[in-house]
Motif scaffolding. Structure first.
Motif, PDB file in Angstrom:
ATOM      1  N   SER A 205       0.812  -1.218   0.000  1.00  0.00           N
ATOM      2  CA  SER A 205       0.000   0.000   0.000  1.00  0.00           C
ATOM      3  C   SER A 205       0.846   1.268   0.000  1.00  0.00           C
ATOM      4  O   SER A 205       0.420   2.305  -0.509  1.00  0.00           O
ATOM      5  N   ILE A 206       2.045   1.181   0.591  1.00  0.00           N
ATOM      6  CA  ILE A 206       2.908   2.371   0.659  1.00  0.00           C
ATOM      7  C   ILE A 206       4.075   2.275  -0.325  1.00  0.00           C
ATOM      8  O   ILE A 206       5.028   3.047  -0.224  1.00  0.00           O
ATOM      9  N   LYS A 207       3.971   1.350  -1.269  1.00  0.00           N
ATOM     10  CA  LYS A 207       5.090   1.068  -2.165  1.00  0.00           C
ATOM     11  C   LYS A 207       5.592   2.313  -2.879  1.00  0.00           C
ATOM     12  O   LYS A 207       6.799   2.609  -2.887  1.00  0.00           O
ATOM     13  N   TRP A 208       4.685   3.066  -3.474  1.00  0.00           N
ATOM     14  CA  TRP A 208       5.124   4.216  -4.271  1.00  0.00           C
ATOM     15  C   TRP A 208       5.655   5.338  -3.396  1.00  0.00           C
ATOM     16  O   TRP A 208       6.581   6.058  -3.789  1.00  0.00           O
ATOM     17  N   ALA A 209       5.114   5.485  -2.205  1.00  0.00           N
ATOM     18  CA  ALA A 209       5.661   6.484  -1.290  1.00  0.00           C
ATOM     19  C   ALA A 209       7.092   6.127  -0.902  1.00  0.00           C
ATOM     20  O   ALA A 209       7.971   7.000  -0.841  1.00  0.00           O
ATOM     21  N   VAL A 210       7.334   4.838  -0.652  1.00  0.00           N
ATOM     22  CA  VAL A 210       8.687   4.398  -0.326  1.00  0.00           C
ATOM     23  C   VAL A 210       9.636   4.624  -1.512  1.00  0.00           C
ATOM     24  O   VAL A 210      10.760   5.108  -1.344  1.00  0.00           O
ATOM     25  N   ILE A 211       9.159   4.307  -2.705  1.00  0.00           N
ATOM     26  CA  ILE A 211      10.005   4.479  -3.892  1.00  0.00           C
ATOM     27  C   ILE A 211      10.342   5.951  -4.101  1.00  0.00           C
ATOM     28  O   ILE A 211      11.498   6.304  -4.380  1.00  0.00           O
ATOM     29  N   TYR A 212       9.352   6.824  -3.973  1.00  0.00           N
ATOM     30  CA  TYR A 212       9.623   8.261  -4.122  1.00  0.00           C
ATOM     31  C   TYR A 212      10.615   8.735  -3.060  1.00  0.00           C
ATOM     32  O   TYR A 212      11.516   9.527  -3.346  1.00  0.00           O
ATOM     33  N   GLY A 213      10.435   8.256  -1.830  1.00  0.00           N
ATOM     34  CA  GLY A 213      11.370   8.626  -0.776  1.00  0.00           C
ATOM     35  C   GLY A 213      12.778   8.139  -1.050  1.00  0.00           C
ATOM     36  O   GLY A 213      13.753   8.848  -0.786  1.00  0.00           O
ATOM     37  N   VAL A 214      12.892   6.935  -1.583  1.00  0.00           N
ATOM     38  CA  VAL A 214      14.208   6.382  -1.923  1.00  0.00           C
ATOM     39  C   VAL A 214      14.878   7.210  -3.011  1.00  0.00           C
ATOM     40  O   VAL A 214      16.079   7.518  -2.939  1.00  0.00           O
ATOM     41  N   VAL A 215      14.120   7.582  -4.028  1.00  0.00           N
ATOM     42  CA  VAL A 215      14.691   8.380  -5.124  1.00  0.00           C
ATOM     43  C   VAL A 215      15.149   9.735  -4.615  1.00  0.00           C
ATOM     44  O   VAL A 215      16.253  10.207  -4.946  1.00  0.00           O
ATOM     45  N   LEU A 216      14.327  10.394  -3.799  1.00  0.00           N
ATOM     46  CA  LEU A 216      14.717  11.690  -3.241  1.00  0.00           C
ATOM     47  C   LEU A 216      15.944  11.553  -2.347  1.00  0.00           C
ATOM     48  O   LEU A 216      16.848  12.407  -2.368  1.00  0.00           O
ATOM     49  N   THR A 217      15.984  10.486  -1.545  1.00  0.00           N
ATOM     50  CA  THR A 217      17.128  10.266  -0.665  1.00  0.00           C
ATOM     51  C   THR A 217      18.395  10.019  -1.467  1.00  0.00           C
ATOM     52  O   THR A 217      19.466  10.548  -1.140  1.00  0.00           O
ATOM     53  N   LEU A 218      18.284   9.219  -2.521  1.00  0.00           N
ATOM     54  CA  LEU A 218      19.453   8.937  -3.357  1.00  0.00           C
ATOM     55  C   LEU A 218      19.962  10.203  -4.027  1.00  0.00           C
ATOM     56  O   LEU A 218      21.177  10.469  -4.045  1.00  0.00           O
ATOM     57  N   ALA A 219      19.048  11.002  -4.563  1.00  0.00           N
ATOM     58  CA  ALA A 219      19.453  12.247  -5.215  1.00  0.00           C
ATOM     59  C   ALA A 219      20.106  13.200  -4.221  1.00  0.00           C
ATOM     60  O   ALA A 219      21.126  13.838  -4.530  1.00  0.00           O
ATOM     61  N   ARG A 220      19.530  13.307  -3.035  1.00  0.00           N
ATOM     62  CA  ARG A 220      20.109  14.179  -2.005  1.00  0.00           C
ATOM     63  C   ARG A 220      21.469  13.670  -1.577  1.00  0.00           C
ATOM     64  O   ARG A 220      22.397  14.463  -1.333  1.00  0.00           O
ATOM     65  N   SER A 221      21.628  12.358  -1.460  1.00  0.00           N
ATOM     66  CA  SER A 221      22.885  11.783  -1.016  1.00  0.00           C
ATOM     67  C   SER A 221      23.989  11.978  -2.052  1.00  0.00           C
ATOM     68  O   SER A 221      25.145  12.241  -1.695  1.00  0.00           O
ATOM     69  N   LEU A 222      23.649  11.843  -3.318  1.00  0.00           N
ATOM     70  CA  LEU A 222      24.647  12.024  -4.362  1.00  0.00           C
ATOM     71  C   LEU A 222      25.185  13.451  -4.403  1.00  0.00           C
ATOM     72  O   LEU A 222      26.355  13.669  -4.748  1.00  0.00           O
ATOM     73  N   GLY A 223      24.356  14.406  -4.038  1.00  0.00           N
ATOM     74  CA  GLY A 223      24.763  15.802  -4.139  1.00  0.00           C
ATOM     75  C   GLY A 223      25.265  16.409  -2.851  1.00  0.00           C
ATOM     76  O   GLY A 223      25.553  17.611  -2.820  1.00  0.00           O
ATOM     77  N   GLU A 224      25.400  15.641  -1.786  1.00  0.00           N
ATOM     78  CA  GLU A 224      25.818  16.213  -0.510  1.00  0.00           C
ATOM     79  C   GLU A 224      27.258  16.734  -0.578  1.00  0.00           C
ATOM     80  O   GLU A 224      28.155  16.072  -1.094  1.00  0.00           O
ATOM     81  N   PHE A 225      27.462  17.923  -0.031  1.00  0.00           N
ATOM     82  CA  PHE A 225      28.773  18.555  -0.105  1.00  0.00           C
ATOM     83  C   PHE A 225      29.271  19.038   1.260  1.00  0.00           C
ATOM     84  O   PHE A 225      30.344  18.654   1.704  1.00  0.00           O
ATOM     85  N   GLY A 226      28.479  19.876   1.946  1.00  0.00           N
ATOM     86  CA  GLY A 226      28.968  20.556   3.136  1.00  0.00           C
ATOM     87  C   GLY A 226      29.391  19.627   4.251  1.00  0.00           C
ATOM     88  O   GLY A 226      30.524  19.704   4.749  1.00  0.00           O
ATOM     89  N   ALA A 227      28.489  18.738   4.690  1.00  0.00           N
ATOM     90  CA  ALA A 227      28.808  17.831   5.793  1.00  0.00           C
ATOM     91  C   ALA A 227      29.939  16.885   5.421  1.00  0.00           C
ATOM     92  O   ALA A 227      30.827  16.596   6.229  1.00  0.00           O
ATOM     93  N   VAL A 228      29.931  16.409   4.169  1.00  0.00           N
ATOM     94  CA  VAL A 228      30.966  15.482   3.710  1.00  0.00           C
ATOM     95  C   VAL A 228      32.330  16.163   3.686  1.00  0.00           C
ATOM     96  O   VAL A 228      33.349  15.559   4.025  1.00  0.00           O
ATOM     97  N   LYS A 229      32.359  17.424   3.299  1.00  0.00           N
ATOM     98  CA  LYS A 229      33.638  18.133   3.242  1.00  0.00           C
ATOM     99  C   LYS A 229      34.279  18.218   4.615  1.00  0.00           C
ATOM    100  O   LYS A 229      35.505  18.127   4.745  1.00  0.00           O
TER     101      LYS A 229
END
Length: 279
Positions: free
Chosen positions: A193-217
């Motif tokens: 029932s929550i499959k698509w919400a989880v998928i959208y959250g995963v995609v947003l998380t992946l995109a945010r993680s790929l672009g992280e700069f400040g904390a990683v630096k």
């Protein structure tokens, strides 16, 4: 079939549409288009140089590892926390829900500094003890993963919670009344029932993680070939006047995020068509 209401279009409506389009073009479309055009200005030579550079490939590999691991952690944590917040009442629930938004309101630089204060090898609260056990967090891959996971923590939760609230508990109660265990109810009723919400959250998380700069630096140390991520490589190349290389790495990072969003959009559209054909 109920007819869709059509509201009269006034000049103000067209003006607002024009403002939105111009805003999106200036803020999103134009900058991204410039990155793409500059990347392929010399026929893709910049991309070939990135692929042939072992240090740049190491940076891309480290970014991919950190993003995937952080996304996996936040997916499991996000679904679990969403179920806890929606399906249970407990003291301090609102405080916990508010704290989950902290990564979105705090500067990533502050996040990185906080991790250094806790896990730093010299003056950190836990760092010396962990290093005495042979486990280094700061200036290594675990620190990068922790920083990446922290900044993208709420994204799955904020996608799943509204869907769980809308679904209610009737189907889950019916399954349990028929003898289904908690695990069976989750895998056969709740998760689909929550499959698509989880998928959208995963995609947003992946995109945010790929672009992280400040904390990683702050936590990485930015060691070439070891703890330098792709976003740090973009900065390094740009500051060293290798703008083509910076554009190429930025293009690769953006392409992965856009591709993930596009795949989800196509899969959702195909499932919607299938459901309409069955109804």
């Amino acid at each position: 079939m109920a007819e869709r209401h059509r509201y009269p279009k006034s000049p103000t409506t067209y003006l607002l549409r024009a403002i939105v389009i111009v805003y999106l073009v200036l803020l999103v479309v134009w900058p991204v288009a410039l990155v793409v055009t500059n990347t392929f200005e010399n026929g893709g030579e910049a991309l070939r140089s990135i692929v042939e550079d072992p240090d740049m490939m190491a940076a891309l590999r480290l970014t991919a590892i950190a993003a995937v691991v952080a996304t996996a952690i936040n997916t499991v944590f996000g679904v679990s926390m969403s179920l806890l917040l929606v399906r249970n009442e407990f003291p301090g629930k609102r405080v916990v829900s508010s704290l989950l938004d902290l990564p979105l309101s705090v500067s990533p630089i502050v996040v990185g500094l906080a991790l250094v204060l806790v896990y730093g090898g010299r003056n950190g609260w836990l760092g010396p003890t962990l290093e005495s056990w042979g486990f280094q967090v700061i200036f290594s891959t675990p620190g990068i993963i922790m920083a990446t996971a922290f900044v993208s923590l709420p994204l799955v939760i904020r996608e799943v919670v509204p869907v769980l609230e809308e679904l209610g508990i009737e189907q889950e109660q019916a399954a349990q009344s028929l003898g289904a265990s908690g695990a069976q109810t989750f895998w056969r009723i709740t998760l689909p029932s929550i499959k698509w919400a989880v998928i959208y959250g995963v995609v947003l998380t992946l995109a945010r993680s790929l672009g992280e700069f400040g904390a990683v630096k702050v936590v990485s140390g930015n060691v070439l070939g070891e703890t330098r991520t792709a976003t740090l490589a973009v900065e390094e190349k740009y500051l060293n006047f290798d703008q083509q290389g910076a554009y190429a790495i930025a293009f690769l990072l953006a392409s992965v995020s856009v591709l993930a969003i596009l795949v989800v959009f196509l899969l959702r559209a195909r499932e919607d068509r299938r459901e309409r054909s069955l109804s």
